[in-house]
Write a protein that holds these residues in place. Structure first.
Motif, PDB file in Angstrom:
ATOM      1  N   ILE A  63      47.582  43.018  45.004  1.00 16.80           N
ATOM      2  CA  ILE A  63      47.488  43.401  46.416  1.00 16.80           C
ATOM      3  C   ILE A  63      46.270  44.283  46.669  1.00 16.80           C
ATOM      4  CG2 ILE A  63      48.575  44.746  48.255  1.00 16.80           C
ATOM      5  CD1 ILE A  63      51.287  43.701  47.259  1.00 16.80           C
ATOM      6  N   TYR A  71      46.536  40.447  50.341  1.00 15.56           N
ATOM      7  CA  TYR A  71      47.124  39.846  51.535  1.00 15.56           C
ATOM      8  C   TYR A  71      46.127  38.889  52.193  1.00 15.56           C
ATOM      9  CZ  TYR A  71      50.505  43.663  51.106  1.00 15.56           C
ATOM     10  OH  TYR A  71      51.456  44.545  50.651  1.00 15.56           O
ATOM     11  N   CYS A  74      45.696  35.770  49.916  1.00 15.97           N
ATOM     12  CA  CYS A  74      46.853  34.888  50.032  1.00 15.97           C
ATOM     13  C   CYS A  74      46.819  34.120  51.351  1.00 15.97           C
ATOM     14  CB  CYS A  74      48.146  35.692  49.915  1.00 15.97           C
ATOM     15  SG  CYS A  74      49.645  34.690  50.051  1.00 15.97           S
ATOM     16  N   MET A  90      52.625  37.830  44.567  1.00  9.21           N
ATOM     17  CA  MET A  90      51.876  39.067  44.730  1.00  9.21           C
ATOM     18  C   MET A  90      52.173  40.012  43.569  1.00  9.21           C
ATOM     19  SD  MET A  90      50.398  38.167  47.495  1.00  9.21           S
ATOM     20  CE  MET A  90      49.492  39.574  48.090  1.00  9.21           C
ATOM     21  N   GLY A 103      53.790  40.626  52.164  1.00  6.19           N
ATOM     22  CA  GLY A 103      53.420  39.489  51.313  1.00  6.19           C
ATOM     23  C   GLY A 103      54.039  38.197  51.810  1.00  6.19           C
ATOM     24  N   SER A 108      53.229  34.485  50.684  1.00  8.23           N
ATOM     25  CA  SER A 108      53.554  34.559  49.252  1.00  8.23           C
ATOM     26  C   SER A 108      55.020  34.184  49.017  1.00  8.23           C
ATOM     27  CB  SER A 108      53.268  35.951  48.684  1.00  8.23           C
ATOM     28  OG  SER A 108      54.237  36.878  49.100  1.00  8.23           O
ATOM     29  N   TYR A 111      57.120  38.331  44.386  1.00  7.19           N
ATOM     30  CA  TYR A 111      56.509  39.638  44.221  1.00  7.19           C
ATOM     31  C   TYR A 111      56.850  40.116  42.820  1.00  7.19           C
ATOM     32  CZ  TYR A 111      55.356  44.433  45.711  1.00  7.19           C
ATOM     33  OH  TYR A 111      54.792  45.659  45.856  1.00  7.19           O
TER      34      TYR A 111
END
Length: 132
Positions: A63, A71, A74, A90, A103, A108, A111
């Motif tokens: 990130i 962000y 992505c 992420m 995310g 995404s 995580y």
């Protein structure tokens, strides 16, 4: 690259985007031990340049990175019709609800909190390989 016998069906081409050399190298070692092909990028711009060339099956994206954060990276990946279906996971040292929600908003699928273990990384790859 040779893939260990028995893991051929699960071998994935994985792009790891992180500005930390330590995290990139750890992920590379863990993923290769799991029989996966690995492409490394040190920031979002580097990753976008490698995306078309390598066409990964899965992307791990940090990130907090300079120039283009995770962000933004992505979101750009997900807006490209060629890569919209590629799962993006992420990576962050923070395990915050806000980060996870943000995310998801940019597309995404998952995580992973750093530092991650080999098992966590490989389980995440297997989970998203089945979905793809």
């Amino acid at each position: 690259m040779q893939v260990p016998e028995g893991s051929r069906a699960y071998a994935a081409k994985v792009l790891v985007i992180d500005d930390s050399n330590t995290i990139r190298r750890s992920a590379e070692i863990f993923l290769k031990q799991g029989g996966h092909e690995v492409v490394l990028a040190e920031d979002g711009f580097d990753a976008l340049a490698k995306l078309s060339e390598y066409q990964p099956d899965l992307v791990f994206c940090d990130i907090l990175m300079p120039r283009l954060d995770g962000y933004q990276t992505c979101a750009i990946i997900k807006r490209n019709p060629l890569f919209a279906g590629v799962p993006v996971v992420m990576l962050s040292s923070k395990d915050g609800l806000f980060d996870k929600a943000r995310g998801r908003m940019v597309g995404s699928q998952d995580y992973l909190t750093k530092p991650f273990t080999k098992d966590q990384l490989l389980q995440t790859v297997q989970m998203h390989r089945r979905e793809a």
